[in-house]
Structure formats: C-alpha cells, structure tokens
Design an enzyme around this catalytic site. Structure first.
Site, PDB file in Angstrom:
ATOM      1  N   ASP A 129     -26.632 -30.739  23.121  1.00 50.92           N
ATOM      2  CA  ASP A 129     -26.304 -31.742  22.100  1.00 50.92           C
ATOM      3  C   ASP A 129     -27.600 -32.221  21.434  1.00 50.92           C
ATOM      4  OD1 ASP A 129     -24.654 -33.538  20.713  1.00 50.92           O
ATOM      5  OD2 ASP A 129     -24.903 -35.103  22.230  1.00 50.92           O
ATOM      6  N   GLY A 143     -22.672 -44.490  19.446  1.00 56.25           N
ATOM      7  CA  GLY A 143     -22.566 -45.785  20.138  1.00 56.25           C
ATOM      8  C   GLY A 143     -21.478 -46.636  19.509  1.00 56.25           C
ATOM      9  N   HIS A 181     -19.487 -36.397  15.019  1.00 51.94           N
ATOM     10  CA  HIS A 181     -20.230 -37.063  16.101  1.00 51.94           C
ATOM     11  C   HIS A 181     -19.807 -38.533  16.140  1.00 51.94           C
ATOM     12  CE1 HIS A 181     -23.503 -34.154  17.294  1.00 51.94           C
ATOM     13  NE2 HIS A 181     -22.847 -33.496  16.354  1.00 51.94           N
ATOM     14  N   GLY A 198     -17.820 -40.187  18.343  1.00 52.46           N
ATOM     15  CA  GLY A 198     -16.366 -40.324  18.525  1.00 52.46           C
ATOM     16  C   GLY A 198     -15.923 -41.606  19.209  1.00 52.46           C
TER      17      GLY A 198
HETATM   18  P1  13P Z   1     -20.722 -41.571  20.945  1.00 55.23           P
HETATM   19  O1  13P Z   1     -21.756 -41.889  21.973  1.00 55.23           O
HETATM   20  O2  13P Z   1     -20.689 -42.574  19.858  1.00 55.23           O
HETATM   21  O3  13P Z   1     -19.389 -41.327  21.545  1.00 55.23           O
HETATM   22  O4  13P Z   1     -21.197 -40.215  20.222  1.00 55.23           O
HETATM   23  C1  13P Z   1     -21.398 -39.076  20.996  1.00 55.23           C
HETATM   24  C2  13P Z   1     -22.038 -37.998  20.204  1.00 55.23           C
HETATM   25  O5  13P Z   1     -21.861 -37.891  19.002  1.00 55.23           O
HETATM   26  C3  13P Z   1     -22.870 -37.039  20.917  1.00 55.23           C
HETATM   27  O6  13P Z   1     -23.521 -36.178  20.074  1.00 55.23           O
END
Ligand code: 13P
Length: 288
Positions: A85, A179, A208, A210
């Site tokens: 990621d 976040g 991203h 989510g």
């Molecule tokens: P969140 O931490 O907001 O769920 O996003 C996760 C993400 O996009 C990882 O690349």
C-alpha cells in the site's frame, strides 16, 4: 490457494459493479481475522501492507511468508492478493522480491513526468512476474503511516497518461481522505470521478480512505467505476476500542496479568465485524 494478483479480481468486480475490499494488516491477528472473514463470506480479499506495517512485522519477507502459510494452514480457498500500500519506488522492489502478488507505486508526490517514468518501469517489471500494479494520481488527503497527502483532486488527463502505461488499476484523488473525515468535509467529487472514468475507459479505479465514507457515496462510487476500496482506520479504531473495553473490564488472570491471546480476541472479533460490514456494502460477498 496461491496468492493472486488484482487483475482478474478487479476486472470481475468492475464488470459486476461491486468492489473488492483492501484491508490493511498489522500483525498475525489482523491477518487471520480478515482471512477467516473472507473465507466465511466467500469474498475475494486484498491484504494491504503499508511500508510502516511491513517494517513493524520485521520486513516484507516475513509478511509474505506468514500470509502464504496462513492461507495454507487455514485452508483459505477464496482469492487473496497481498498488496503493498502506497509503496515507494524502493519499497516496490523489496515487495516484488519478497513474494507479494501486487504492488502499489505511489508516485503522486512526484512531478507527473517522473511519476510516469517510474510507473512505466514498474509496469514492465510487474508484467514479467505476473504481478498487478496500482498507480496513483492526485494525492489522497490526510496522513497515513507518515505519508502526508494534501488531498488534491486528480487531473483526468494525467490519469489517462498513467492508465495508458498498462497499469492494472488506478487510484485517483477525488476528495477522499485517509483517517477520519473532518466535520466540514464536503464529500466525494463525483464530477471528477465521472470525468476520470470517461478518460480512462475500462480501467478499474481505487477508492482510498474507505473509513467513514457514507454508504450511499460508496455505492455511487462503485456505480461509477470503483472496483477496489481501501479500509484501514476503521479496523484500527474497532480493535483499539474492543481492547480498551476488555482491559477496563479487568478480565485478567485474577490480577496475574493478561493472557495475550485472550487480550487480543475481542479486537479480532471487532475487526471481523468491520470487514463483514464493509464486504456487505461493497457487494463482494459470495463473489469468490
Ligand atoms: P482509511 O485509513 O481512511 O480507511 O484509508 C485506508 C487507505 O486508503 C489505505 O491506503
């Protein structure tokens, strides 16, 4: 079942108008919880690993070997991708070497020409090894593992340039944030998403950030071409809350301390609940 790349998984999702969840892992317990939930719900799943989480778990090789062994020993038969990621250029090569089935090269902080040049090189490397490659245009807002994005929306023409390099899937900023979303967040920019989709054609898109996006927005994003949605913070918050509650309730061994396996169990259950809820919203249940 051996690890798979994102290619078939996300093409199927794109055609079927659902999204595959990427859930980030941090340790053995998280990994096990996510794999077991995916298997129980017959859903394909993507295990995301940030560079920070990879370091925490002692390195990408440990992660890849752990995930492969777990798939075998838990008899996981649904498609599982192990995906870097927000990879740096160097991190991508380390994960390719370590046995990941998919990588994300996040070149969004480079000038577009440099992003194109590095992405192009990685497309060729991944193609040779049968791995999938996610690229990013227009940084995602907020901070994740020390990577800070200002959250600009992607330029559809730049998206087209990156998509045409032969990547598997494209992450494009559309006002999404890593976040928790601030109270004054104005929502996803569907106008930008529509323009991007028009320029990139069949290329599946990634959303991203989510955590905390309202369900109706998630569903609309899927209807407009999003085939992969990343979730991290929500699992962290659920894990933390469940663990805190367990400690506050004082379920230790009569004052002798906490059995680590019992201490982590409520957090694992909380993660399973989040993963299930997300898979329901994303529509991936039964799609393995
Ligand atoms: P969140 O931490 O907001 O769920 O996003 C996760 C993400 O996009 C990882 O690349």
């Amino acid at each position: 079942m051996a690890l798979v790349s994102l290619k078939v998984m996300c093409e199927k999702a794109s055609k079927g108008k659902y999204a595959v969840g990427q859930f980030n892992i941090n340790n053995l317990e998280w990994t096990k919880s996510i794999l077991q939930t995916a298997q129980e719900l017959k859903s394909p799943v993507i295990l995301g690993v940030s560079e920070g989480a990879g370091k925490y778990m002692t390195g990408f090789k440990t992660v890849a070997d752990m995930v492969k062994a777990m798939i075998e020993e838990l008899n996981i038969t649904v498609p599982v991708a192990l995906h870097l990621d927000h990879g740096t250029y160097e991190g991508c090569y380390k994960c390719i070497e370590a046995g990941f089935s998919s990588i994300m090269f996040d070149g969004s902080h480079f000038a577009i020409d440099e992003n194109i040049e590095k992405t192009k090189e990685l497309v060729a490397v991944c193609a040779k090894k049968g791995l999938s490659l996610e690229a990013e245009v227009g940084s995602i807002g907020g901070e994740e593992d020390g990577v800070v994005g200002l959250g600009e929306c992607a330029d559809p023409d730049e998206c087209k340039k990156i998509a045409d390099l032969g990547i598997t899937i494209l992450a494009a900023g559309i006002g999404n944030i890593h976040g928790k979303y601030p109270a004054n967040w104005t929502g996803l920019r569907f106008d930008v998403l529509e323009k991007i989709k028009k320029t990139v054609g069949d290329m599946p898109l990634v959303l991203h950030g989510g955590t905390g996006i309202p369900t109706d927005m998630i569903k609309k994003a899927i209807s407009l071409g999003v085939a992969k949605i990343n979730v991290n913070t929500e699992c962290q918050l659920a894990f933390q809350e469940a663990t805190r509650k367990y400690i506050e309730e004082g379920k230790d061994l009569q004052g002798k301390g906490f059995d680590p396996r019992k201490l982590l169990a409520p957090g694992c259950e909380a993660i399973k609940k989040v993963v299930k809820e997300k898979m329901e919203i994303f529509g991936s249940i039964g799609k393995a």
